[in-house]
Design a protein around this motif. Sequence first.
Motif, PDB file in Angstrom:
ATOM      1  N   ASP A   1      14.873  33.584  63.058  1.00 51.71           N
ATOM      2  CA  ASP A   1      14.810  33.672  61.608  1.00 51.71           C
ATOM      3  C   ASP A   1      14.709  35.034  60.845  1.00 51.71           C
ATOM      4  N   TYR A   2      14.632  35.918  61.873  1.00 52.29           N
ATOM      5  CA  TYR A   2      14.662  37.346  61.361  1.00 52.29           C
ATOM      6  C   TYR A   2      16.164  37.812  61.785  1.00 52.29           C
ATOM      7  N   LEU A   3      16.877  37.578  62.606  1.00 47.89           N
ATOM      8  CA  LEU A   3      18.309  37.749  62.519  1.00 47.89           C
ATOM      9  C   LEU A   3      19.192  37.155  61.605  1.00 47.89           C
ATOM     10  N   ARG A   4      18.697  35.785  61.220  1.00 45.02           N
ATOM     11  CA  ARG A   4      19.610  35.216  59.974  1.00 45.02           C
ATOM     12  C   ARG A   4      19.567  35.869  58.678  1.00 45.02           C
ATOM     13  N   ARG A   5      18.665  36.442  58.455  1.00 37.41           N
ATOM     14  CA  ARG A   5      18.474  37.269  57.271  1.00 37.41           C
ATOM     15  C   ARG A   5      19.677  38.388  57.059  1.00 37.41           C
TER      16      ARG A   5
ATOM     17  N   ALA B   1      22.455  38.228  58.894  1.00 36.91           N
ATOM     18  CA  ALA B   1      23.731  37.418  58.895  1.00 36.91           C
ATOM     19  C   ALA B   1      24.003  36.946  57.527  1.00 36.91           C
ATOM     20  N   ASP B   2      22.916  36.470  56.668  1.00 34.53           N
ATOM     21  CA  ASP B   2      23.134  35.930  55.306  1.00 34.53           C
ATOM     22  C   ASP B   2      23.731  37.214  54.378  1.00 34.53           C
ATOM     23  N   GLU B   3      22.951  38.322  54.846  1.00 34.97           N
ATOM     24  CA  GLU B   3      23.049  39.600  53.930  1.00 34.97           C
ATOM     25  C   GLU B   3      24.464  40.273  54.254  1.00 34.97           C
TER      26      GLU B   3
END
Length: 337
Positions: free
Chosen positions: A297-301, A303-305
């Motif tokens: 969940d932390y790394l997905r932020r 990737a989204d940004e």
Amino acid sequence: VFLPRNFRCDCGNSKFKNLQCKLLPEKGKVNSGNKYNDNFYGLYCTCKRPYPDPEDEIPDEMIQCIVCEDWFHGRHLGAVPPESGDFHEMVCQACMNHCHFLWAYASQLAVPALTKVNSLEDEGIVLKVEESEEQKKEIRKESGVEHQETKEEKQVEQFNEPSTSSGSDFLKMYGYCSKLLQKFPVETTKTTSESSFCKLKELQSKQFLKKDTATFWPSNWRSKLCTCEDCLKMYSELEVQFLTDECDTVLAYENKGTSDQEAERRDPLMDTLNSMNRVQQVELICEYNDLKTELTDYLRRFADEGTVVKREDIQHFFEEFQSRKRRRTNRMQYYCS
């Protein structure tokens, strides 16, 4: 580049100035144990060609000599190698000349090479051909054995021929006993101890042939080499002490490589779990799943940004993760009390 046995790095010696070896700081100025052959320049076999050779259109298997550790084309060994599954190790022509004592063992232990038929040699056809009786007689004649065998056979025949004399029965019995003694010799008491008994001298007392070819050996042949004091001294003088080391064999290296690959394929997490009891296993699995979920969940932020993950970001995540873990542990302790 293929590194031979007992090879050491050259860093820290006179070849590299102002460079200290990090593994062996007290290393000598010259590594006298290192041997630099054509392999260090990418050349192999008696033909001194690279491998793979872009100019060689003949398909041929490369075989390594266990003594000099050079690699040879099968067609440049002076003899046609047996099937690859029939032998485990090879000693090249030059090393057989250097280790001349091996010829005495070869007559008893070596795997026979294939024999080329002259009429088919040009077509590249190789057949297994047994020596004819005439060839065997020729070999015995050259070694001086034929005359001795013929003489003994005539003596036995004379004993077995019917005789009209009164001693014919005795001669028949004597001839029969002679045959039995040849087949089943009586063991004599050894005057020397087993430690001083030399297998090599016993083999050298018998007739054996020397050829200008390589030799091929089965898997367990090294264990049959003599280890008496004189032979060990000879191995040392010829610098082939490793021949008596069962851990130096090709099979031993292959087994070691297989075990190393299996160790690499093992999962460290599963090894850790297997060493724990049931409660510890459940706790570790839960912690692992929590870490995996929160890190994803932390790394997905990022990737989204579309931003780059920095070292400081990962360090911050683990600090927060440890802080949350301590808070959960403290609440559980307070609740249980």
